[in-house]
Design an enzyme around this catalytic site. Structure first.
Site, PDB file in Angstrom:
ATOM      1  N   ASP A  59      33.361  43.927  36.850  1.00 36.26           N
ATOM      2  CA  ASP A  59      33.087  45.141  37.614  1.00 36.26           C
ATOM      3  C   ASP A  59      33.483  46.326  36.739  1.00 36.26           C
ATOM      4  OD1 ASP A  59      32.283  46.861  39.572  1.00 36.26           O
ATOM      5  OD2 ASP A  59      33.728  46.199  41.089  1.00 36.26           O
ATOM      6  N   ASP A  82      31.110  38.200  45.890  1.00 35.68           N
ATOM      7  CA  ASP A  82      32.461  38.080  45.338  1.00 35.68           C
ATOM      8  C   ASP A  82      33.421  38.653  46.361  1.00 35.68           C
ATOM      9  OD1 ASP A  82      31.965  41.086  44.648  1.00 35.68           O
ATOM     10  OD2 ASP A  82      34.093  40.739  44.326  1.00 35.68           O
ATOM     11  N   CYS A  87      37.128  16.976  52.697  1.00 34.36           N
ATOM     12  CA  CYS A  87      37.149  17.930  51.585  1.00 34.36           C
ATOM     13  C   CYS A  87      37.678  17.217  50.335  1.00 34.36           C
ATOM     14  CB  CYS A  87      38.029  19.135  51.930  1.00 34.36           C
ATOM     15  SG  CYS A  87      38.193  20.311  50.567  1.00 34.36           S
ATOM     16  N   CYS A 147      38.881  18.610  47.619  1.00 34.45           N
ATOM     17  CA  CYS A 147      39.780  19.398  46.761  1.00 34.45           C
ATOM     18  C   CYS A 147      41.121  18.681  46.598  1.00 34.45           C
ATOM     19  CB  CYS A 147      39.965  20.808  47.327  1.00 34.45           C
ATOM     20  SG  CYS A 147      41.269  20.954  48.541  1.00 34.45           S
ATOM     21  N   CYS A 201      43.384  18.656  49.775  1.00 37.75           N
ATOM     22  CA  CYS A 201      42.984  17.773  50.879  1.00 37.75           C
ATOM     23  C   CYS A 201      43.020  16.308  50.484  1.00 37.75           C
ATOM     24  CB  CYS A 201      41.594  18.156  51.378  1.00 37.75           C
ATOM     25  SG  CYS A 201      41.604  19.778  52.154  1.00 37.75           S
ATOM     26  N   HIS A 249      41.879  25.083  47.855  1.00 42.26           N
ATOM     27  CA  HIS A 249      41.056  24.613  48.975  1.00 42.26           C
ATOM     28  C   HIS A 249      40.032  25.672  49.392  1.00 42.26           C
ATOM     29  CE1 HIS A 249      39.714  23.005  52.770  1.00 42.26           C
ATOM     30  NE2 HIS A 249      39.908  24.229  53.246  1.00 42.26           N
TER      31      HIS A 249
HETATM   32  N1  PRF Z   1      31.156  49.246  43.731  1.00 42.76           N
HETATM   33  C1  PRF Z   1      31.833  48.578  42.756  1.00 42.76           C
HETATM   34  N2  PRF Z   1      32.625  47.518  43.028  1.00 42.76           N
HETATM   35  C2  PRF Z   1      32.733  47.122  44.307  1.00 42.76           C
HETATM   36  C3  PRF Z   1      32.059  47.772  45.365  1.00 42.76           C
HETATM   37  C4  PRF Z   1      31.226  48.898  45.073  1.00 42.76           C
HETATM   38  O1  PRF Z   1      30.595  49.539  45.924  1.00 42.76           O
HETATM   39  C5  PRF Z   1      32.403  47.084  46.540  1.00 42.76           C
HETATM   40  C6  PRF Z   1      31.906  47.342  47.923  1.00 42.76           C
HETATM   41  N3  PRF Z   1      32.844  48.053  48.715  1.00 42.76           N
HETATM   42  C7  PRF Z   1      33.267  46.043  46.168  1.00 42.76           C
HETATM   43  N4  PRF Z   1      33.462  46.086  44.823  1.00 42.76           N
HETATM   44  N5  PRF Z   1      31.697  48.990  41.496  1.00 42.76           N
HETATM   45 ZN    ZN Z   2      40.376  21.031  50.662  1.00 39.33          ZN
END
Ligand code: PRF
Ligand code: ZN
Length: 381
Positions: free
Chosen positions: A102, A276, A314, A316, A319, A344
C-alpha cells in the site's frame, strides 16, 4: 539466501484470466511476477515486513500466494535504500511468492492526527520519534520501486468515508492528479503493476467521475478505496456494486481494507477479486476465532469445557493439535495462544475464498451462499 527468481518474463507483469462467472462473481487466475494467484483472494497483512505472530514459512504452508505490506512502515524502517540494496522485500524477508504494497498515505492519515495533506503530498509526524516524513506521490512510488512488490498502489488522498461536500470532491480529484504523478514517477512498469485507487466516498456522482478518470489511465488492475470506514452497510454495498459494474471486466478489482467474512463473501458476489484486512489477526490477538457458525470468543469461560477444536475439520495447526479448552487456558498465560488463533483465522479466510471460488467454477455459488449464511447466522436465531 538465494535471490528469488521471477517466474514471469513477458512484457506485461500481470495477466488476468477469468475462468468462470456467476452474475458479477468471477473465478480467475492472476499471473504475477512471483507466480499465480487464484482469485477471489484474501491477502494477509504483514504491515512492517512481518505478519503479527505468524512466520512467512507458516504463510507458505497455509497456501498464501500474495501478501500485503505497507510503504509507510517500511520507509521508516528498514528504509527504501536498504531494501533496494538487498534486492527488495522478497529477498529481505525470504518470501518467494507475491507481495503488494500500500502507498502509505492512508496509514499516515489514519495513524495520526498529526498529518497534513496538501497538493504536494502528505506530511506526517511520526508517533515513534516525532520526526517528520513527507510523502509526495513521487516519494511513495520511488520507495515502492525500491521495495519491489509485484503490485504497488497509487498514493491517494483519503478522507473519512462519511465526509461530504467540497473536501470529498477535492480528495477524489486530487487522487487523480496524484495518479498522473505516480505514473510519471514509476520506473519499473515492466515488473511492477501500479493500481490506481477509486475514491469519491459514498457519493455516486463523485465515484462515477473517479471511475471514469482512472479507467482512462489504463492500469493492469484497480482498487476501490475509501470504504469500510464506518459508513452505512447499504451505502457500502451500493458503492462497491457501482465500482465493479463500471470497472473493466478483464482486470482485477481490489477492495481495500475489507476482510470480515460476510463482507468478503458478499463483495465477491458483487465482482471483487482481492481483499485485505488486519481484522483476522487483530481479532485473533483478542482471542476471537472465525468459525462456520460465526465468531467464537475463546476467552469466554464456556470454552474451558469444550474438548474439540475451534472448527471441526479445519486443517490448520491449531485445529489439528489443540482443543478449545487448551487454547482458552493458554490465552491468559502464553503468547502462543494468539499465534494459534491467528493461524486459524488466516487459514479460515484463505479456505473460505478457495471454496467460494470452486463453487463459481462448479456452477454452485447459490448453494454455497445459502449454506454459508445459514451457518454463519445460526447462533443469531
Ligand atoms: N486507500 C489506501 N489504503 C487503504 C484504503 C484506501 O482508501 C482503505 C479503505 N479505507 C484501506 N486501506 N491507500
Ligand atoms: Zn483451524
Amino acid at each position: 539466501n538465494q535471490p528469488h527468481k521471477k517466474v514471469k518474463t513477458n512484457e506485461t507483469p500481470l495477466e488476468f484470466t477469468v475462468l468462470a462467472t456467476h452474475n458479477f462473481a468471477r473465478a480467475s487466475i492472476m499471473r504475477l511476477p512471483h507466480g499465480e494467484v487464484l482469485t477471489p483472494v484474501y491477502m494477509p497483512v504483514g504491515t512492517k515486513g512481518a505478519m503479527k505472530g505468524v512466520t512467512y514459512s507458516e504463510m507458505d504452508d497455509l497456501g498464501c500466494k500474495l501478501l500485503l505490506a505497507n510503504t509507510y512502515h517500511l520507509a521508516y524502517k528498514p528504509g527504501g535504500n536498504l531494501l533496494e540494496k538487498v534486492g527488495g522485500l522478497h529477498n529481505f524477508v525470504n518470501w518467494k511468492h507475491n507481495i503488494l504494497t500500500d502507498s502509505g498515505g492512508f496509514q499516515m492519515v489514519s495513524l495520526s492526527q498529526l498529518s497534513e495533506v496538501t497538493e504536494e503530498g502528505v506530511t506526517f509526524e511520526s508517533p515513534y520519534d516525532k520526526s517528520t516524513m513527507h510523502l509526495r506521490p513521487e516519494d511513495s512510488i520511488h520507495t515502492q520501486n525500491q521495495i519491489g512488490a509485484d503490485i504497488i498502489m497509487a498514493l491517494d488522498d483519503v478522507v473519512r468515508t462519511t465526509t461530504v461536500g467540497p473536501r470529498m470532491q477535492e480528495a477524489s480529484e486530487r487522487t487523480t492528479r496524484w495518479l498522473d504523478r505516480d505514473i510519471a514517477a514509476h520506473k519499473r512498469k515492466h515488473d511492477q503493476n501500479l493500481f490506481p485507487i477509486v475514491q469519491g466516498g459514498i457519493d455516486p456522482k463523485l465515484r462515477e467521475q473517479s471511475l471514469n478518470d482512472l479507467i482512462q489511465r489504463e492500469a493492469n488492475g484497480y482498487a476501490i478505496g475509501g470504504l469500510a470506514g464506518g459508513e452505512d452497510k447499504v451505502d457500502f454495498w451500493k458503492t462497491v456494486a457501482q465500482c465493479t459494474a463500471t470497472l473493466p471486466v478483464n482486470k482485477p478489482r481490489y477492495l481495500m481494507g475489507v476482510g470480515y467474512p460476510v463482507d468478503v463473501v458478499v463483495c465477491s458476489c458483487l465482482g471483487v477479486d482481492m481483499f485485505d484486512c488486519v481484522f483476522s489477526t487483530r481479532t485473533a490477538r483478542f482471542g476471537t476465532a472465525f468459525t462456520d457458525n460465526g465468531f467464537l470468543k475463546l476467552k469466554n469461560k464456556e470454552a474451558a469445557n469444550v474438548f474439540e477444536p475451534i472448527q471441526k475439520g479445519c486443517q490448520c495447526q491449531a485445529c489439528k493439535s489443540y482443543t478449545q479448552s487448551y487454547i482458552h487456558y493458554l490465552i491468559a498465560r502464553e503468547e502462543v495462544a494468539c499465534h494459534l488463533i491467528s493461524v486459524h483465522n488466516l487459514n479460515y479466510l484463505i479456505q473460505l475464498m478457495l471454496n467460494l471460488r470452486q463453487s463459481i467454477i462448479d456452477g454452485k455459488l447459490i448453494e454455497f451462499i445459502n449454506e454459508f449464511l445459514k451457518k454463519w447466522f445460526k447462533n443469531e436465531g
